[in-house]
Design a protein around this motif. Sequence first.
Motif, PDB file in Angstrom:
ATOM      1  N   GLN A  68      28.438  -0.757-118.393  1.00  0.00           N
ATOM      2  CA  GLN A  68      27.868   0.588-118.141  1.00  0.00           C
ATOM      3  C   GLN A  68      26.626   0.512-117.247  1.00  0.00           C
ATOM      4  O   GLN A  68      25.932   1.508-117.066  1.00  0.00           O
ATOM      5  N   ILE A  69      26.342  -0.667-116.729  1.00  0.00           N
ATOM      6  CA  ILE A  69      25.137  -0.858-115.907  1.00  0.00           C
ATOM      7  C   ILE A  69      25.503  -1.270-114.488  1.00  0.00           C
ATOM      8  O   ILE A  69      26.361  -2.130-114.286  1.00  0.00           O
ATOM      9  N   MET A  70      24.840  -0.656-113.506  1.00  0.00           N
ATOM     10  CA  MET A  70      24.902  -1.160-112.129  1.00  0.00           C
ATOM     11  C   MET A  70      23.457  -1.367-111.667  1.00  0.00           C
ATOM     12  O   MET A  70      22.655  -0.419-111.714  1.00  0.00           O
ATOM     13  N   ILE A 187      20.230   8.505-122.504  1.00  0.00           N
ATOM     14  CA  ILE A 187      21.288   7.481-122.571  1.00  0.00           C
ATOM     15  C   ILE A 187      22.178   7.632-123.819  1.00  0.00           C
ATOM     16  O   ILE A 187      23.403   7.560-123.697  1.00  0.00           O
ATOM     17  N   PRO A 188      21.610   7.883-125.009  1.00  0.00           N
ATOM     18  CA  PRO A 188      22.490   8.034-126.172  1.00  0.00           C
ATOM     19  C   PRO A 188      23.489   9.196-126.027  1.00  0.00           C
ATOM     20  O   PRO A 188      24.499   9.237-126.726  1.00  0.00           O
ATOM     21  N   LEU A 189      23.216  10.129-125.124  1.00  0.00           N
ATOM     22  CA  LEU A 189      24.122  11.280-124.961  1.00  0.00           C
ATOM     23  C   LEU A 189      25.371  10.932-124.140  1.00  0.00           C
ATOM     24  O   LEU A 189      26.336  11.694-124.123  1.00  0.00           O
ATOM     25  N   ILE A 190      25.322   9.773-123.451  1.00  0.00           N
ATOM     26  CA  ILE A 190      26.433   9.453-122.529  1.00  0.00           C
ATOM     27  C   ILE A 190      27.770   9.353-123.276  1.00  0.00           C
ATOM     28  O   ILE A 190      28.803   9.786-122.773  1.00  0.00           O
ATOM     29  N   ASN A 191      27.731   8.821-124.505  1.00  0.00           N
ATOM     30  CA  ASN A 191      28.984   8.722-125.282  1.00  0.00           C
ATOM     31  C   ASN A 191      29.606  10.085-125.515  1.00  0.00           C
ATOM     32  O   ASN A 191      30.807  10.269-125.391  1.00  0.00           O
ATOM     33  N   LYS A 192      28.756  11.053-125.838  1.00  0.00           N
ATOM     34  CA  LYS A 192      29.254  12.390-126.165  1.00  0.00           C
ATOM     35  C   LYS A 192      29.562  13.192-124.897  1.00  0.00           C
ATOM     36  O   LYS A 192      30.492  13.992-124.867  1.00  0.00           O
ATOM     37  N   TYR A 193      28.740  12.996-123.865  1.00  0.00           N
ATOM     38  CA  TYR A 193      28.914  13.745-122.607  1.00  0.00           C
ATOM     39  C   TYR A 193      29.047  12.750-121.458  1.00  0.00           C
ATOM     40  O   TYR A 193      28.054  12.380-120.821  1.00  0.00           O
ATOM     41  N   PRO A 194      30.273  12.314-121.169  1.00  0.00           N
ATOM     42  CA  PRO A 194      30.436  11.256-120.162  1.00  0.00           C
ATOM     43  C   PRO A 194      30.078  11.708-118.758  1.00  0.00           C
ATOM     44  O   PRO A 194      30.038  10.871-117.848  1.00  0.00           O
ATOM     45  N   ASN A 195      29.795  12.992-118.561  1.00  0.00           N
ATOM     46  CA  ASN A 195      29.356  13.430-117.229  1.00  0.00           C
ATOM     47  C   ASN A 195      27.870  13.154-116.983  1.00  0.00           C
ATOM     48  O   ASN A 195      27.348  13.459-115.917  1.00  0.00           O
ATOM     49  N   ILE A 196      27.193  12.571-117.983  1.00  0.00           N
ATOM     50  CA  ILE A 196      25.766  12.237-117.787  1.00  0.00           C
ATOM     51  C   ILE A 196      25.633  10.845-117.156  1.00  0.00           C
ATOM     52  O   ILE A 196      26.268   9.885-117.592  1.00  0.00           O
ATOM     53  N   VAL A 198      22.450   8.188-115.724  1.00  0.00           N
ATOM     54  CA  VAL A 198      20.995   7.997-115.775  1.00  0.00           C
ATOM     55  C   VAL A 198      20.593   6.901-114.779  1.00  0.00           C
ATOM     56  O   VAL A 198      21.313   5.921-114.619  1.00  0.00           O
ATOM     57  N   THR A 199      19.455   7.089-114.102  1.00  0.00           N
ATOM     58  CA  THR A 199      18.879   5.970-113.345  1.00  0.00           C
ATOM     59  C   THR A 199      17.509   5.631-113.931  1.00  0.00           C
ATOM     60  O   THR A 199      16.804   6.503-114.440  1.00  0.00           O
ATOM     61  N   ARG A 200      17.198   4.347-113.857  1.00  0.00           N
ATOM     62  CA  ARG A 200      15.856   3.887-114.253  1.00  0.00           C
ATOM     63  C   ARG A 200      15.391   2.840-113.252  1.00  0.00           C
ATOM     64  O   ARG A 200      16.148   2.442-112.374  1.00  0.00           O
ATOM     65  N   THR A 201      14.159   2.382-113.445  1.00  0.00           N
ATOM     66  CA  THR A 201      13.601   1.469-112.437  1.00  0.00           C
ATOM     67  C   THR A 201      12.670   0.429-113.056  1.00  0.00           C
ATOM     68  O   THR A 201      12.102   0.651-114.141  1.00  0.00           O
ATOM     69  N   PHE A 202      12.519  -0.682-112.348  1.00  0.00           N
ATOM     70  CA  PHE A 202      11.505  -1.666-112.715  1.00  0.00           C
ATOM     71  C   PHE A 202      10.224  -1.450-111.900  1.00  0.00           C
ATOM     72  O   PHE A 202       9.296  -2.230-111.973  1.00  0.00           O
ATOM     73  N   SER A 203      10.218  -0.388-111.085  1.00  0.00           N
ATOM     74  CA  SER A 203       9.083  -0.163-110.180  1.00  0.00           C
ATOM     75  C   SER A 203       7.835   0.370-110.880  1.00  0.00           C
ATOM     76  O   SER A 203       6.745   0.257-110.342  1.00  0.00           O
ATOM     77  N   VAL A 217      22.887   3.839-115.340  1.00  0.00           N
ATOM     78  CA  VAL A 217      23.618   3.749-116.605  1.00  0.00           C
ATOM     79  C   VAL A 217      24.626   4.895-116.629  1.00  0.00           C
ATOM     80  O   VAL A 217      24.253   6.057-116.427  1.00  0.00           O
ATOM     81  N   ALA A 218      25.895   4.556-116.862  1.00  0.00           N
ATOM     82  CA  ALA A 218      26.924   5.601-116.903  1.00  0.00           C
ATOM     83  C   ALA A 218      28.133   5.066-117.655  1.00  0.00           C
ATOM     84  O   ALA A 218      28.151   3.887-118.051  1.00  0.00           O
ATOM     85  N   LYS A 219      29.142   5.895-117.826  1.00  0.00           N
ATOM     86  CA  LYS A 219      30.358   5.358-118.463  1.00  0.00           C
ATOM     87  C   LYS A 219      30.994   4.344-117.497  1.00  0.00           C
ATOM     88  O   LYS A 219      30.830   4.438-116.261  1.00  0.00           O
ATOM     89  N   ALA A 220      31.703   3.361-118.073  1.00  0.00           N
ATOM     90  CA  ALA A 220      32.162   2.199-117.297  1.00  0.00           C
ATOM     91  C   ALA A 220      32.995   2.606-116.075  1.00  0.00           C
ATOM     92  O   ALA A 220      32.848   2.025-114.996  1.00  0.00           O
ATOM     93  N   GLU A 221      33.841   3.627-116.223  1.00  0.00           N
ATOM     94  CA  GLU A 221      34.703   4.029-115.099  1.00  0.00           C
ATOM     95  C   GLU A 221      33.856   4.511-113.927  1.00  0.00           C
ATOM     96  O   GLU A 221      34.186   4.266-112.774  1.00  0.00           O
ATOM     97  N   TYR A 222      32.783   5.204-114.209  1.00  0.00           N
ATOM     98  CA  TYR A 222      31.905   5.683-113.137  1.00  0.00           C
ATOM     99  C   TYR A 222      31.202   4.507-112.459  1.00  0.00           C
ATOM    100  O   TYR A 222      31.017   4.492-111.247  1.00  0.00           O
ATOM    101  N   ILE A 223      30.785   3.540-113.279  1.00  0.00           N
ATOM    102  CA  ILE A 223      30.109   2.367-112.696  1.00  0.00           C
ATOM    103  C   ILE A 223      31.068   1.681-111.722  1.00  0.00           C
ATOM    104  O   ILE A 223      30.680   1.328-110.596  1.00  0.00           O
TER     105      ILE A 223
END
Length: 510
Positions: A68-70, A187-196, A198-203, A217-223
């Motif tokens: 679920q991560i790219m 992020i916890p909402l992704i299971n319930k709403y796969p259209n969500i 999220v992006t995050r950063t180390f910056s 972070v997204a559902k695996a198919e989207y990644i």
Amino acid sequence: MKPYKPPLDGRSAYDGMLLDFNERTKPPQNKVIRALEKFVRSQKLQVYPEYFDLEKKIADYAGVKADQIMITNGSDQGIDIIFRTFTEKGDKVIIPSPSFAMFYQCAQIVGNEIVSPLYKKDDLAFPLEEVLATIDERTKLVVVCNPNNPTGTAVSEADIEKIAKQAKGAIVYIDEAYFEFSKITAIPLINKYPNIIVTRTFSKAFGLASLRIGYVVAKAEYISEMLKIRGPYDVNMAAYYAACAALEDKKDMESYVKDVMESAKPLVEKFFAQNRIPYFISRSNFVLFRPNNPEKTMLLLEKNGALVRPQNKQTIENTLRVSIGTTKQMKKFIEIYKNDVLKNSKRRYAFLDRDGTLIFEPQDTYQVDSVKKLKILDGVIDGLQELKSRGYSLIMISNQDGLGTSSFPQENFRRPQEKMLKIFCDKGIVFDEVFVCPHLPNEPCNCRKPKTGLVEDFLRNANIDKTVSLVCGDRNSDQQFAENIGVSFVPMDTNGNFYKAIKSFLTKTI
Ligand SMILES: Cc1ncc(COP(=O)(O)O)c(C=O)c1O
């Protein structure tokens, strides 16, 4: 299109504090430095990147599965890939404004139709109702920057759910660049709403902005779909080693965040409040504030050791954004502000008559002596907000004939007065001072307008900018009062429209 060019202008060589890009204000922990040194000496700089289990490490941190991560070249690249994967030319995308410039840039690259409901002017809250009402079958993407840069305001998980439900046929993209500060995540909402997504950063909290690493972070198919767009080596190995080291020991990041959010930010907020510098409540490591003269304030801060970022977009006109660093740094910022800005800057004041100007003045008794008689006049809220947004401090000055006598007891004045101030306060409008002359016209006092007795002490300490300060009122005595204190007069018809009067003055003179 124009390139997105943040105002860098040699800032890396500036030897004061960099409080203009919402970066971490101190270097990352030693472990990160050591990991980078080791990599540089590894004799592997000539080898193409290989990311081993970085996705798994990030997945553990984010509480999802590795597929679920790219990882991306900064979250900027994640934003670009999301727009290019899920939207096409002509698709409608919703990007509430003002917000981070890259969203608009990426939408324009694709050729999207951008719809931008505005954050609420009063408190810069997310325009939830407008966003929900704007979503339709043509909408392919809704952006929620959480917390939002530059407003600092956030959207609750419950409200994100509402958007995800309403926008079933679209991607709901949540930018969590400042997650470590806000601790709010979808992020916890992704299971319930796969259209969500999220992006995050180390910056930001991790302090790796120069290395460019973020993640989606997204559902695996989207990644899998997005990986078709990202290049295989877009994240470099220096970033890889730094991110691994940063995740290995999060204590340093956590203590930085704690210092910023629990100690440094409250200090800055307290300073703004004490000095009546309007600011907006932020859930992140930056605060938007509205000094009287933003340009001059910015230049004085810059000259004396702190860079801040000017903001002049719709709804946040005349504001500056200061990134919050460590407590030590923000104490220094406050010192600079006190010594080099406040001492040097004049303030603009609007002295406002009350009856007939802000509230309805009955033409029979001329007295508003009960809550029932209280009526805020047309255009008053808008007019006061306009003044505030132009950096005016508000002063009420009113003659109340015979106040405190049996025909007009204090109590009868106090109730409608408090109610009026509460109505204003609920709209974010606070008067710095309220001056009332209680005498009758024939009493010998030196405080009844147009005399200036009520404001003499105040004016001595106010550091008033007479070129833009004003008196607004409906009587000759107001006009004369303006002349007596040496500022412009804004005439107003008794019980007329306050906004119109103010607006026409402001457009003419400022
Ligand atoms: C809301 C928001 N998203 C994304 C970014 C970009 O961050 P990165 O350095 O990961 O590309 C920023 C940077 O300021 C930001 O404010």
